[in-house]
Design a protein around this motif. Structure first.
Motif: not given
Length: 389
Positions: A277-285, A305-318
């Motif tokens: 549902d959500i794509i996030s980074s879990d960024l730390t230093v 994108l490399a795993m075949g998920v379309d861009l609009m679906t990715i954008l929805k999750a971010v």
């Protein structure tokens, strides 16, 4: 009508509106406005030529660690602006003893829109070598409730890490159930809607059993982690308890991180149609701007994108999905007229490079999403040197 900026000729992608078209975006007084090209007026130096570029709502990184002056794992939130991020959620860097310092030094000071999860261990996540203790007997219940009441517009819910070595193997699920009960009790008393966000990497509890503890709106994060109990069962299928949780309304966050993404798990889940549902980074230093694991949110998006998920679906999750969870869908996460002008402009470049998972298994990527411009509330806060000349 006089406008402050025109973003002209870009490919506008807005998952909330279902928009994928070449059109202009008009900005006036912090917001996106509706105007015909012939009616809108602005100086020629305020026309941003976005031909050949992708124009999206500002990105929302739903799982970050940004208590940069109070924890040794955290980054400064404004460092993410250059990657198109305009809003973020801190995933429990602060605990009950440190949250008010986090709110004053970070939430109130950044240009980003920030919401937070509160870690129930008083110290929060202080250092990679210091482990939280989620024993419910250690919770400062009065302070927890007071913080929720005072910062109810900021605190989305409670965070718990359910990994081996963090919670007892034999009673880990009971620790999670105690957090869920506490959220319910405080919701009943204060009229809030607290969620529970659970870190699931290398959990002593099977993924399906863990998911059964969660309620509608709770967050099962690191859903593609590959250590120990994953969401893929012994038959290669999605765990039945995980599927039931999704039907119930539990939300699944990829929350990449350096050690929280397993390529085998992700590929199997995506093949079965189980997308986050959500794509996030879990960024730390130890990750930010450091390839090849989790350089930044755009790096993570490029991997999908490399795993075949379309861009609009990715954008929805971010964009629109995290905006709704944050309670900000009337302000951000969309390019519809009336929304705040939080906008990102990108280029997608053909480039071969490698990303790795926690076991150093590699995926070869062929497209890279590159940031060109970030606008927050109608003001340009980042612009790549070769853009908007």
């Amino acid at each position: 009508m006089k406008v402050d900026y025109v973003i002209r000729g870009g490919r506008v992608l807005d998952p909330l509106e279902g928009t994928d078209s070449i059109r202009d975006i008009y900005i006036r007084n912090m917001r996106i406005v509706e105007a015909d090209e012939g009616e809108a007026e602005c100086g020629p130096d305020r026309v941003i030529n976005a031909e050949g570029m992708i124009v999206t709502p500002g990105l929302i990184d739903f799982h970050t660690h940004i208590f940069h002056e109070g924890s040794n794992i955290c980054i400064h939130p404004d460092m993410m602006i250059a990657q198109g991020t305009t809003a973020a959620v801190d995933a429990g860097s602060a605990g009950t003893a440190t949250f008010e310092a986090f709110y004053r030094s970070v939430v109130s000071a950044t240009m980003l829109k920030i919401k937070s999860f509160l870690t129930l261990y008083a110290g929060g996540q202080l250092d990679p070598k210091l482990c939280e203790d989620f024993d419910p007997r250690l919770y400062n219940l009065d302070k927890i409730e007071r913080l929720v009441d005072t910062y109810r517009d900021n605190i989305l819910g409670f965070k718990i890490r359910l990994s081996k070595g963090v919670v007892p193997d034999e009673t880990g699920a009971e620790y999670l159930k105690a957090v869920v009960r506490l959220a319910d009790e405080i919701n009943d008393r204060l009229g809030t809607d607290l969620r529970v966000c659970v870190h699931t990497t290398d959990s002593p509890v099977p993924a399906g059993e863990l998911a059964k503890c969660l309620r509608k709106g709770d967050i099962f994060c690191h859903c593609y982690q590959g250590a120990g109990n994953t969401i893929i069962d012994e038959n290669g299928d999605i765990d039945k308890g995980v599927l039931e949780a999704r039907e119930r309304g539990v939300l699944f966050d990829a929350a990449n991180g350096k050690g929280n993404f397993g390529l085998k798990t992700a590929r199997a889940a995506i093949e079965k149609g189980f997308l986050p549902d959500i794509i996030s980074s879990d960024l730390t230093v130890d990750k930010f701007n450091m390839p090849p694991y989790d350089k930044n949110l755009l790096h993570v998006m490029s991997k999908y994108l490399a795993m075949g998920v379309d861009l609009m679906t990715i954008l929805k999750a971010v964009t629109c999905v995290p905006a709704k969870i944050m309670g900000l869908s009337d302000r951000i996460g969309s390019l519809k007229p009336g929304s705040l002008a939080d906008i990102a402009i990108f280029e997608i470049k053909d480039k071969k490079y490698v990303q790795k998972d926690f076991r150093d298994e590699e995926i070869e990527c062929s497209r890279l999403i590159l940031p060109k411009l970030t606008m927050i509330e109608g003001e340009i806060q980042y612009c790549q040197s070769d853009f908007y000349l």
